[in-house]
Design a protein around this motif. Structure first.
Motif, short mmCIF file in Angstrom:
data_model
loop_
_atom_site.label_atom_id
_atom_site.label_comp_id
_atom_site.label_asym_id
_atom_site.label_seq_id
_atom_site.Cartn_x
_atom_site.Cartn_y
_atom_site.Cartn_z
N ARG A 6 21.24 38.89 -6.63
CA ARG A 6 22.16 37.99 -5.75
C ARG A 6 21.47 36.98 -4.98
O ARG A 6 22.09 35.79 -5.29
N ALA A 7 20.18 37.22 -4.56
CA ALA A 7 19.72 36.20 -3.80
C ALA A 7 19.07 35.23 -4.63
O ALA A 7 19.19 33.95 -4.51
N SER A 8 18.42 35.43 -5.98
CA SER A 8 18.16 34.69 -7.08
C SER A 8 19.21 33.77 -7.48
O SER A 8 18.89 32.69 -7.65
N TRP A 9 20.40 34.30 -7.75
CA TRP A 9 21.52 33.40 -8.22
C TRP A 9 21.63 32.43 -7.13
O TRP A 9 22.25 31.27 -7.26
N PHE A 10 21.79 32.86 -5.99
CA PHE A 10 22.17 32.06 -4.94
C PHE A 10 21.22 30.94 -4.85
O PHE A 10 21.57 29.60 -4.57
N LEU A 11 19.86 31.05 -4.82
CA LEU A 11 18.87 30.03 -4.83
C LEU A 11 19.04 29.09 -5.88
O LEU A 11 18.99 27.92 -5.80
N ILE A 12 19.29 29.56 -7.25
CA ILE A 12 19.68 28.95 -8.42
C ILE A 12 20.94 27.89 -8.34
O ILE A 12 20.80 26.61 -8.53
N VAL A 13 21.82 28.25 -7.48
CA VAL A 13 23.13 27.59 -7.25
C VAL A 13 22.67 26.32 -6.21
O VAL A 13 23.51 25.34 -6.64
N VAL A 14 22.12 26.90 -5.21
CA VAL A 14 21.50 25.89 -4.16
C VAL A 14 20.99 24.67 -4.93
O VAL A 14 21.12 23.56 -4.65
N GLY A 15 19.94 25.03 -5.77
CA GLY A 15 19.26 24.14 -6.48
C GLY A 15 20.11 23.22 -7.30
O GLY A 15 19.86 21.85 -7.48
N VAL A 60 12.49 23.17 -5.41
CA VAL A 60 11.69 24.44 -5.28
C VAL A 60 12.48 25.48 -5.00
O VAL A 60 12.27 26.70 -5.53
N VAL A 61 13.41 25.32 -4.34
CA VAL A 61 14.51 26.62 -4.16
C VAL A 61 15.19 27.02 -5.35
O VAL A 61 15.09 28.31 -5.73
N GLY A 62 15.41 26.12 -6.43
CA GLY A 62 16.00 26.47 -7.48
C GLY A 62 14.86 27.14 -8.43
O GLY A 62 15.17 28.28 -9.14
N TRP A 63 13.64 26.74 -8.38
CA TRP A 63 12.51 27.23 -9.14
C TRP A 63 12.46 28.59 -8.67
O TRP A 63 12.22 29.57 -9.66
N LEU A 64 12.33 28.82 -7.45
CA LEU A 64 12.14 30.10 -6.93
C LEU A 64 13.27 31.33 -7.45
O LEU A 64 12.98 32.31 -7.73
N GLY A 65 14.35 30.63 -7.36
CA GLY A 65 15.61 31.56 -7.90
C GLY A 65 15.57 31.75 -9.35
O GLY A 65 15.52 32.86 -9.64
N ILE A 66 15.05 30.91 -10.19
CA ILE A 66 14.85 31.07 -11.56
C ILE A 66 13.43 32.15 -11.71
O ILE A 66 14.02 33.18 -12.35
#
Length: 90
Positions: A6-15, A60-66
């Motif tokens: 869930r946190a990973s996908w949230f970071l991807i969506v924010v990116g 960076v946030v999106g990359w961390l999510g990916i």
């Protein structure tokens, strides 16, 4: 550190959201009358820096999510993490 799915996908969506919003924002600032007066004004410069910073952070946030989503997909429950591998003694 391990991210939940869930946190990973949230970071991807924010990116993605960041990249969807900020370029359009800069385009609107570019057209604003306060942006130019024989060159870029302070108004434009501040918003350009804000946009560039936001895009960098969003990337960076999106990359961390990916990375989190990929790590979660390949992780085997109970297996040792590759970040904590023990040396073979060589």
């Amino acid at each position: 550190m391990t991210l939940s799915k869930r946190a990973s996908w949230f970071l991807i969506v924010v990116g993605v959201w960041t990249w969807a919003i900020w370029p359009n924002f800069l385009k609107n600032i570019w057209k604003d009358d306060r942006s130019w007066d024989d060159g870029p004004t302070g108004f434009f410069t501040v918003h350009l820096v804000l946009t560039a910073t936001s895009l960098a952070i969003g990337s960076v946030v999106g990359w961390l999510g990916i990375r989190g989503a990929r790590a979660g997909r390949t992780a085997v429950p109970g297996a040792a993490s590759s970040d904590h591998m023990v040396s073979s003694g060589r």
